[in-house]
Write a protein that holds these residues in place. Structure first.
Motif, PDB file in Angstrom:
ATOM      1  N   HIS A 111       0.860  -1.187   0.000  1.00 63.73           N
ATOM      2  CA  HIS A 111       0.000   0.000   0.000  1.00 63.73           C
ATOM      3  C   HIS A 111       0.891   1.229   0.000  1.00 63.73           C
ATOM      4  CE1 HIS A 111      -2.867   2.803   2.462  1.00 63.73           C
ATOM      5  NE2 HIS A 111      -2.886   3.113   1.181  1.00 63.73           N
ATOM      6  N   GLN A 112       0.634   2.137  -0.955  1.00 62.66           N
ATOM      7  CA  GLN A 112       1.343   3.409  -1.004  1.00 62.66           C
ATOM      8  C   GLN A 112       0.343   4.541  -1.113  1.00 62.66           C
ATOM      9  OE1 GLN A 112       4.468   3.954  -3.763  1.00 62.66           O
ATOM     10  NE2 GLN A 112       5.565   2.122  -3.144  1.00 62.66           N
ATOM     11  N   ASN A 113       0.720   5.694  -0.574  1.00 67.67           N
ATOM     12  CA  ASN A 113      -0.056   6.925  -0.698  1.00 67.67           C
ATOM     13  C   ASN A 113       0.836   7.895  -1.461  1.00 67.67           C
ATOM     14  OD1 ASN A 113      -1.316   9.383  -0.424  1.00 67.67           O
ATOM     15  ND2 ASN A 113      -1.641   9.213   1.779  1.00 67.67           N
ATOM     16  N   VAL A 114       0.503   8.118  -2.738  1.00 68.97           N
ATOM     17  CA  VAL A 114       1.287   9.007  -3.589  1.00 68.97           C
ATOM     18  C   VAL A 114       0.443  10.240  -3.872  1.00 68.97           C
ATOM     19  CG1 VAL A 114       2.490   9.254  -5.787  1.00 68.97           C
ATOM     20  CG2 VAL A 114       2.483   7.041  -4.615  1.00 68.97           C
ATOM     21  N   GLY A 115       0.776  11.336  -3.248  1.00 66.66           N
ATOM     22  CA  GLY A 115       0.042  12.578  -3.458  1.00 66.66           C
ATOM     23  C   GLY A 115      -1.424  12.490  -3.100  1.00 66.66           C
ATOM     24  N   GLY A 116      -1.756  11.712  -2.094  1.00 67.54           N
ATOM     25  CA  GLY A 116      -3.146  11.554  -1.676  1.00 67.54           C
ATOM     26  C   GLY A 116      -3.912  10.503  -2.454  1.00 67.54           C
ATOM     27  N   MET A 117      -3.275   9.879  -3.452  1.00 72.16           N
ATOM     28  CA  MET A 117      -3.909   8.796  -4.195  1.00 72.16           C
ATOM     29  C   MET A 117      -3.381   7.474  -3.650  1.00 72.16           C
ATOM     30  SD  MET A 117      -3.982   7.769  -8.233  1.00 72.16           S
ATOM     31  CE  MET A 117      -4.389   9.408  -8.742  1.00 72.16           C
ATOM     32  N   HIS A 118      -4.301   6.620  -3.263  1.00 70.12           N
ATOM     33  CA  HIS A 118      -3.914   5.354  -2.645  1.00 70.12           C
ATOM     34  C   HIS A 118      -3.868   4.232  -3.665  1.00 70.12           C
ATOM     35  CE1 HIS A 118      -4.042   6.790   1.502  1.00 70.12           C
ATOM     36  NE2 HIS A 118      -4.888   7.667   0.989  1.00 70.12           N
ATOM     37  N   GLN A 119      -2.778   3.497  -3.619  1.00 65.11           N
ATOM     38  CA  GLN A 119      -2.621   2.303  -4.434  1.00 65.11           C
ATOM     39  C   GLN A 119      -2.365   1.142  -3.491  1.00 65.11           C
ATOM     40  OE1 GLN A 119       0.109   4.797  -5.267  1.00 65.11           O
ATOM     41  NE2 GLN A 119      -1.534   5.957  -6.192  1.00 65.11           N
ATOM     42  N   VAL A 120      -3.179   0.096  -3.623  1.00 61.99           N
ATOM     43  CA  VAL A 120      -3.035  -1.083  -2.783  1.00 61.99           C
ATOM     44  C   VAL A 120      -3.042  -2.306  -3.677  1.00 61.99           C
ATOM     45  CG1 VAL A 120      -4.062  -2.437  -0.907  1.00 61.99           C
ATOM     46  CG2 VAL A 120      -4.226   0.052  -0.862  1.00 61.99           C
ATOM     47  N   ILE A 121      -2.154  -3.253  -3.377  1.00 64.89           N
ATOM     48  CA  ILE A 121      -2.111  -4.522  -4.101  1.00 64.89           C
ATOM     49  C   ILE A 121      -2.172  -5.638  -3.070  1.00 64.89           C
ATOM     50  CG2 ILE A 121      -0.687  -6.090  -5.464  1.00 64.89           C
ATOM     51  CD1 ILE A 121       0.535  -3.718  -6.792  1.00 64.89           C
ATOM     52  N   TRP A 122      -3.018  -6.612  -3.325  1.00 67.54           N
ATOM     53  CA  TRP A 122      -3.046  -7.814  -2.492  1.00 67.54           C
ATOM     54  C   TRP A 122      -3.100  -9.008  -3.415  1.00 67.54           C
ATOM     55  CZ3 TRP A 122      -7.800 -10.141   0.278  1.00 67.54           C
ATOM     56  CH2 TRP A 122      -7.410 -11.187   1.121  1.00 67.54           C
ATOM     57  N   LEU A 123      -2.107  -9.870  -3.339  1.00 68.80           N
ATOM     58  CA  LEU A 123      -2.049 -11.113  -4.092  1.00 68.80           C
ATOM     59  C   LEU A 123      -2.059 -12.247  -3.087  1.00 68.80           C
ATOM     60  CD1 LEU A 123       0.912 -10.087  -6.419  1.00 68.80           C
ATOM     61  CD2 LEU A 123      -1.516  -9.967  -6.970  1.00 68.80           C
ATOM     62  N   ILE A 124      -2.911 -13.235  -3.320  1.00 61.82           N
ATOM     63  CA  ILE A 124      -2.975 -14.370  -2.408  1.00 61.82           C
ATOM     64  C   ILE A 124      -3.283 -15.616  -3.226  1.00 61.82           C
ATOM     65  CG2 ILE A 124      -5.410 -13.858  -1.864  1.00 61.82           C
ATOM     66  CD1 ILE A 124      -4.900 -15.024   0.940  1.00 61.82           C
ATOM     67  N   GLY A 125      -2.601 -16.713  -2.932  1.00 63.44           N
ATOM     68  CA  GLY A 125      -2.860 -17.949  -3.653  1.00 63.44           C
ATOM     69  C   GLY A 125      -2.051 -19.097  -3.112  1.00 63.44           C
ATOM     70  N   ASP A 126      -2.389 -20.286  -3.574  1.00 67.67           N
ATOM     71  CA  ASP A 126      -1.665 -21.501  -3.210  1.00 67.67           C
ATOM     72  C   ASP A 126      -0.834 -21.937  -4.409  1.00 67.67           C
ATOM     73  OD1 ASP A 126      -2.731 -21.710  -0.653  1.00 67.67           O
ATOM     74  OD2 ASP A 126      -4.487 -22.791  -1.351  1.00 67.67           O
ATOM     75  N   PRO A 127       0.455 -22.236  -4.198  1.00 71.29           N
ATOM     76  CA  PRO A 127       1.318 -22.581  -5.323  1.00 71.29           C
ATOM     77  C   PRO A 127       0.986 -23.931  -5.955  1.00 71.29           C
ATOM     78  CG  PRO A 127       2.485 -22.847  -3.260  1.00 71.29           C
ATOM     79  CD  PRO A 127       1.152 -22.244  -2.930  1.00 71.29           C
ATOM     80  N   ILE A 128       0.424 -24.844  -5.194  1.00 67.11           N
ATOM     81  CA  ILE A 128       0.099 -26.172  -5.713  1.00 67.11           C
ATOM     82  C   ILE A 128      -1.383 -26.409  -5.471  1.00 67.11           C
ATOM     83  CG2 ILE A 128       0.506 -28.643  -5.512  1.00 67.11           C
ATOM     84  CD1 ILE A 128       3.300 -27.936  -4.435  1.00 67.11           C
ATOM     85  N   GLN A 129      -2.112 -26.637  -6.550  1.00 62.71           N
ATOM     86  CA  GLN A 129      -3.555 -26.827  -6.437  1.00 62.71           C
ATOM     87  C   GLN A 129      -3.979 -27.950  -7.368  1.00 62.71           C
ATOM     88  OE1 GLN A 129      -5.715 -25.406  -4.376  1.00 62.71           O
ATOM     89  NE2 GLN A 129      -7.355 -26.610  -5.236  1.00 62.71           N
ATOM     90  N   SER A 130      -4.655 -28.946  -6.845  1.00 59.84           N
ATOM     91  CA  SER A 130      -5.203 -29.986  -7.710  1.00 59.84           C
ATOM     92  C   SER A 130      -6.699 -29.747  -7.855  1.00 59.84           C
ATOM     93  CB  SER A 130      -4.924 -31.370  -7.122  1.00 59.84           C
ATOM     94  OG  SER A 130      -5.531 -31.482  -5.853  1.00 59.84           O
TER      95      SER A 130
END
Length: 166
Positions: free
Chosen positions: A106-125
């Motif tokens: 999460h960053q606040n650049v000049g009052g504009m918020h950018q958020v990234i969330w990545l979530i996952g499982d590397p091995i999935q059957s």
């Protein structure tokens, strides 16, 4: 596993893979008010590429909107990263595990918020599920959630849920 995350002018992105499907045709009847959703996102900790599950706990809550056809849809995120996406076309539930890979920034650049969330499982059957969650703070404050199911037998099924946060 290390992922490079661009940090300038990025929307909120949530990508999740894995989990199982749990049909639930009724979106959450008690969505969080839109002004509280924006406040929740803006209050997230200012961090870069954190794998700490506590960093993304700020996203916990209910997000609701409309599908492209105008039907109700919702996303419920738990503090531990579990989520449930519900729409008429696709309903999925993801349960985080000890194998889950998390990246939050999460960053606040000049009052504009950018958020990234990545979530996952590397091995999935079996079937796999992806969830993209995008929030553009300075561009009309639109929240777009797209859930995708990729059955083990092939093909894809997806649903997009959009809300405008003022």
């Amino acid at each position: 596993m290390r992922r490079s995350i661009p940090t300038l002018l990025l929307p909120l992105v949530l990508a999740a893979c894995g989990g199982g499907a749990t049909p639930n045709p009724n979106p959450n009847p008690n969505p969080t008010p839109v002004n509280q959703i924006r406040a929740r996102i803006v209050a997230c900790p200012l961090v870069n590429q954190s794998s700490d599950p506590a960093a993304s706990a700020c996203l916990a809550g209910t997000y609701s909107g409309k599908t492209l056809s105008g039907a109700d849809c919702s996303l419920v995120v738990q503090a531990n990263g579990d989520y449930t996406f519900t729409s008429p076309a696709l309903s999925t539930t993801y349960v985080a595990s000890d194998r889950t890979i998390r990246v939050f920034g999460h960053q606040n650049v000049g009052g504009m918020h950018q958020v990234i969330w990545l979530i996952g499982d590397p091995i999935q059957s079996g079937d796999s599920y992806d969830l993209d969650f995008k929030y553009a703070d300075g561009l009309g404050r639109t929240l777009e959630i797209e859930a995708t199911k990729r059955p083990a037998a092939g093909g894809t099924l997806s649903s997009t849920c959009t809300a405008v946060l003022n």
